[in-house]
Design an enzyme around this catalytic site. Structure first.
Site, PDB file in Angstrom:
ATOM      1  N   LYS A  93       0.830  -1.212   0.000  1.00 54.14           N
ATOM      2  CA  LYS A  93       0.000   0.000   0.000  1.00 54.14           C
ATOM      3  C   LYS A  93       0.865   1.264   0.000  1.00 54.14           C
ATOM      4  O   LYS A  93       0.632   2.193  -0.778  1.00 54.14           O
ATOM      5  CB  LYS A  93      -0.920  -0.014   1.216  1.00 54.14           C
ATOM      6  CG  LYS A  93      -1.963   1.099   1.221  1.00 54.14           C
ATOM      7  CD  LYS A  93      -2.800   1.068   2.499  1.00 54.14           C
ATOM      8  CE  LYS A  93      -3.528  -0.236   2.678  1.00 54.14           C
ATOM      9  NZ  LYS A  93      -4.402  -0.225   3.869  1.00 54.14           N
ATOM     10  N   LYS A 119       2.281  -3.852  10.965  1.00 49.94           N
ATOM     11  CA  LYS A 119       0.932  -3.917  11.526  1.00 49.94           C
ATOM     12  C   LYS A 119       1.024  -4.598  12.876  1.00 49.94           C
ATOM     13  O   LYS A 119       1.989  -5.290  13.191  1.00 49.94           O
ATOM     14  CB  LYS A 119      -0.011  -4.713  10.625  1.00 49.94           C
ATOM     15  CG  LYS A 119      -1.456  -4.282  10.713  1.00 49.94           C
ATOM     16  CD  LYS A 119      -1.715  -2.998   9.932  1.00 49.94           C
ATOM     17  CE  LYS A 119      -3.198  -2.709   9.829  1.00 49.94           C
ATOM     18  NZ  LYS A 119      -3.488  -1.601   8.898  1.00 49.94           N
ATOM     19  N   THR A 125      -9.365   7.978   5.088  1.00 46.12           N
ATOM     20  CA  THR A 125      -9.556   6.633   4.518  1.00 46.12           C
ATOM     21  C   THR A 125     -10.892   6.544   3.799  1.00 46.12           C
ATOM     22  O   THR A 125     -10.972   6.085   2.648  1.00 46.12           O
ATOM     23  CB  THR A 125      -9.482   5.559   5.614  1.00 46.12           C
ATOM     24  OG1 THR A 125      -8.271   5.700   6.345  1.00 46.12           O
ATOM     25  CG2 THR A 125      -9.529   4.165   4.999  1.00 46.12           C
ATOM     26  N   ASN A 153     -15.322   4.237  11.474  1.00 43.00           N
ATOM     27  CA  ASN A 153     -14.789   5.458  10.865  1.00 43.00           C
ATOM     28  C   ASN A 153     -14.786   5.384   9.339  1.00 43.00           C
ATOM     29  O   ASN A 153     -15.248   6.304   8.661  1.00 43.00           O
ATOM     30  CB  ASN A 153     -13.378   5.708  11.406  1.00 43.00           C
ATOM     31  CG  ASN A 153     -12.761   6.973  10.839  1.00 43.00           C
ATOM     32  OD1 ASN A 153     -12.144   6.945   9.777  1.00 43.00           O
ATOM     33  ND2 ASN A 153     -12.937   8.093  11.525  1.00 43.00           N
TER      34      ASN A 153
END
Length: 431
Positions: free
Chosen positions: A104, A116, A204, A235
């Site tokens: 990404k 992560k 996002t 979100n």
């Protein structure tokens, strides 16, 4: 000596999201004839950190909490990726998500690698003060495994700006008084008043919307009147829905961990958000909506599906019921390999996660720059720059897919991997 042996098979013990991301990687690596030595490097993670740490609960009991941080690759820059608090967090999930972050950040042209992690808990079972102690203790235990020029966490599932503020404060408290202010960018996604950047909260979801809009423009169609459903109304799901509604699209279905609702006349996004806020975070029992079975959700008659929850949601078991013409992956890894094969055979387009939801990490990069350079960015500037990067990324992926005759995910992976391959070729392998 470089050999041409070269497809590294997915290990038999690699299952779930790890197997999924490795299949995607190998497909793209085969297409670009990736240097076999670099393939070996990218097929594994650099570091996998598991931490068990004690935390005192409100009642005085001590609970042992388990946290994870996986650092996949940093050839292009510091590790970057979110921290999630969820019962599904384990080392394999963190490995897969870290790999996706590498692709990404590379695809977006950012000077980052991929990481992560998270904590294996259900945050709803803990008080706010307990979550603060868990977060601060986890940060302390990670120590110098994170850092503003080494590994920069961000919010993810069940974490938010407050979580990032706790991490930043704890990390800075471990440094000398004269240097604490220089470590503010150890995390991104902070509250605006604590070093965060305007617009990061919606970046996002806005990115999901923008990539959908760009897809529609390529087909000379308008989003006005198009119907869509969203899995996950946190979100990402909320902001994607908000901007879709502003464009004239109609939200007809939403699914979360507690319920699945359907309203063919359309669901008002702001009203649903108020309901969720007042209903313990659930869409359940939203006014005038119909409750449907969980297994039937992806089969709702609509134009666009936005999976914005967890991984492995669209699979070989349910992909065949999908009627939509587009899947816009707001979540990481929501479609597995078998599910994708069915969708592509049925003529369904997929905007892959590493492109579709990359607005979040792009927004994080802007915040990191703001802190690092002592600047102050405003909302309009952030949104304008975010849209510019996303448009460039989308065009490169779309054009590559058309030119090479591949699907958009393979195109995105090829472009991301080629950028990392170039860095390794130019720099060489130490020693």
């Amino acid at each position: 000596m470089i050999t041409k042996d070269i497809k590294l098979p997915v290990k038999k013990n690699e299952t779930g999201m790890v197997a999924n991301v490795l299949e995607q990687f190998n497909k793209a690596a085969d297409h670009i004839d990736l240097n076999p030595n670099i393939r070996r490097i990218l097929n594994v993670t650099n570091n996998e950190i598991i931490i068990h740490f004690p935390v005192k609960m409100d009642n005085g009991d001590v609970e042992i909490i388990t946290g994870y941080r996986v650092q996949h690759n940093n050839a292009l820059g510091p590790y970057k990726g979110g921290l999630r608090y969820h019962e599904t967090v384990d080392i394999d999930a963190a490995k897969a998500l870290a790999m996706w972050m590498t692709w990404k950040t590379s695809l977006a042209g950012l000077p980052y690698g991929g990481a992560k992690g998270g904590i294996k808990i259900n945050p709803k079972l803990y008080s706010q003060s307990e979550l603060e102690r868990i977060t601060r203790r986890f940060t302390y235990a990670l120590g110098d495994n994170i850092g503003p020029e080494h590994d920069i966490p961000a919010p993810d599932v069940n974490t938010n700006a407050q979580t990032m503020a706790w991490i930043a404060d704890t990390y800075m408290s471990t440094k000398g008084p004269s240097e604490r202010s220089t470590y503010q960018h150890v995390v991104t996604g902070k509250p605006v008043g604590s070093g965060g950047i305007e617009g990061r909260d919606r970046s996002t979801g806005y990115g999901v919307f923008i990539t959908i809009k760009l897809w529609a423009e390529q087909r000379n169609i308008s989003l006005k009147g198009k119907t869509f459903i969203v899995q996950g109304f946190g979100n990402v799901g909320y902001w994607a829905s908000y901007f879709m509604e502003q464009e004239g699209a109609i939200l007809v279905g939403v699914q979360d961990a507690f319920a699945s609702i359907y309203k063919p006349e359309g669901i008002d996004v702001k009203q649903l958000q108020v309901h969720v806020t007042n209903n313990e975070g659930s869409v359940n029992n939203f006014a005038d909506s119909n409750a449907i079975e969980k297994a039937d959700f992806f089969g709702i008659d609509c134009d666009i599906i936005i999976p914005a929850a967890l991984g492995n949601q669209i699979t070989g078991d349910n992909a065949h019921i999908i009627k939509a013409k587009l899947i816009a992956e707001g979540a990481n890894g929501p479609t597995n390999v078998e599910g994708e094969q069915i969708l592509l055979q049925n003529g369904v387009d997929i905007i892959p996660d590493i492109l579709c939801n990359s607005g979040g990490v792009i927004g994080s990069y802007f915040e990191w720059l703001q802190n690092r350079n002592g600047e102050l960015w405003h909302m309009d500037e952030v949104i304008l720059k975010l849209e510019k990067v996303l448009k460039e990324s989308f065009k490169r992926v779309y054009d590559y897919a058309i030119t090479e005759g591949v699907d958009m995910r393979t195109a995105a992976f090829c472009l991301a991997i080629q950028r990392i391959e170039k860095a390794y070729i130019q720099r060489g392998i130490f020693p």
